[in-house]
Enzyme design. Sequence first.
Site, PDB file in Angstrom:
ATOM      1  N   LYS A  74     -15.663  81.070  47.000  1.00 25.62           N
ATOM      2  CA  LYS A  74     -15.366  80.976  45.566  1.00 25.62           C
ATOM      3  C   LYS A  74     -16.029  82.140  44.829  1.00 25.62           C
ATOM      4  O   LYS A  74     -17.174  82.488  45.113  1.00 25.62           O
ATOM      5  CB  LYS A  74     -15.874  79.632  45.035  1.00 25.62           C
ATOM      6  CG  LYS A  74     -15.512  79.334  43.588  1.00 25.62           C
ATOM      7  CD  LYS A  74     -16.007  77.945  43.196  1.00 25.62           C
ATOM      8  CE  LYS A  74     -15.685  77.578  41.758  1.00 25.62           C
ATOM      9  NZ  LYS A  74     -16.179  76.230  41.401  1.00 25.62           N
ATOM     10  N   SER A 149     -13.001  73.214  39.287  1.00 27.14           N
ATOM     11  CA  SER A 149     -12.772  74.631  39.107  1.00 27.14           C
ATOM     12  C   SER A 149     -12.566  75.387  40.419  1.00 27.14           C
ATOM     13  O   SER A 149     -12.172  76.544  40.410  1.00 27.14           O
ATOM     14  CB  SER A 149     -13.979  75.236  38.375  1.00 27.14           C
ATOM     15  OG  SER A 149     -15.172  75.092  39.162  1.00 27.14           O
ATOM     16  N   SER A 173     -16.044  69.744  40.820  1.00 19.50           N
ATOM     17  CA  SER A 173     -15.244  70.946  41.052  1.00 19.50           C
ATOM     18  C   SER A 173     -14.923  71.254  42.507  1.00 19.50           C
ATOM     19  O   SER A 173     -14.144  72.162  42.786  1.00 19.50           O
ATOM     20  CB  SER A 173     -15.932  72.161  40.419  1.00 19.50           C
ATOM     21  OG  SER A 173     -15.817  72.117  39.023  1.00 19.50           O
TER      22      SER A 173
END
EC number: 6.3.5.7
Length: 482
Positions: A74, A149, A173
């Site tokens: 990420k 996210s 997330s």
Amino acid sequence: MDFNSLRKEIINNNASVKELVNDFFDKIKHKDPEINSYICTTKDNAIEQAENIDKLIQNKEKLPPLAGIPIAIKDNICTKGVATTCASKMLKSFVPPYESTASSKLWSSGGICLGKTNLDEFAMGSSTETSLFGVTSNPWDINRVPGGSSGGSAASVAAGFCAAAIGSDTGGSIRQPASFCGVVGLKPTYGRVSRWGLVAFASSLDQIGPITNTVSDAAEILYSISGKDPFDSTCLDKPVPNYLNDLNKSINGLKIGIIKECFEHPGLNQEVKESVLSGVDRFKALGAEIIEVECPRFNDGIATYYVIAPSEASANLARYDGVKYGYRSKEGSNLVDMTSKSRAKGFGDEVQRRILIGTYALSAGYSDAYYKKAQKVRTLIRKDFDNAFKKVDVLLTPTCPTTAFLKGDYVNDPLSMYLSDLLTVPVNLAGLPAISIPCGFDTKGLPIGLQLIGNVLEEGKILNAANIFEIDAQVIKNRPLF
């Protein structure tokens, strides 16, 4: 493709690690434009890593535990020499001079970095629609969001663009996008995995964890990235068990608590509720004892979270002023004016919204009414969990109130967007480990996730229960075709 399938390909000499890695990059090149799960790829470095593993194999040397496993990171986790943007204009050109502890441990274990995945700007969101680099699509239905996210990480795993991905979880997330994309997402105990190199959103809530195809893959990743880190004072100095050892242990007699408040919430979609309750029946058939428990303040978690998280974000993001690094506006008559314009143009709408909420909650005359009160409620939520774990070994809830929603449905409706984290944020507030696993599909063919919550440092219990369920249920027989 799960880790064991990849290893069979390598061990049986069906393909070299370099060939397998090239196959992943070919797939990303031709198919990811439709999904937009990656912000950037790191092909040259990956090929070099793959060649090193191939040499070890040729020389019949001992292989590290994750040898040849292609992993995505990420883009709010620092990677030395590779841009870490947080999907924000503010950090568009930022290249870290150091590697995060978690990713460094992956590469030391033989993992291969394929690239950086898309996310909501600064990890603030539940749909991966606020990224500077565009919206990510859900591989099960490209008209829908992958969650957030860590939407890019979950989508890349679901689409087969990597074997595993690393995300961060501040209020759900990792677990929410895992649920939306039909993959496994694990949020470890707060402090189990070092946050060194994770760009801070809310420091008392943030935690790094894996997104994978299978529970056993998640267990392997967790084992590799866990452990004490001198660079992170909040990282726990506790022994790290090999989570693979007890994965297949019988769950006969395991006490699973069904949180009453979760299943009675009016926002819970009926199809999601029925699918998760079918999962409860499966656990019962596998020998688990099902016990209803109450967590009276569970549903207060969302309001509590959206005071504490923005408050911490307001403090953490104060460092981005365009002076030493980050976007700098060319306008501004003085330093204060330049800083103001840099932040106004460098941060997107959602990030600015949360900074404003947090600044207000911390402001003189209001901190007692909001921030300090929220911290008191946080303590009460933790006590509710403590009381529940006196009666049961593991807690069970749906991961999300709904399945993946359409792009654009909530992006201009912050309240509805925030409510998608209703069932995940209490876990972060309490610092507990939790895992989302697929348990079924709705009538539109969209995946539904089931969440298992463990007590502090009891990842082994939830991994064991999740693995037994996964093997028995065989929910995901086929991945989306990409």
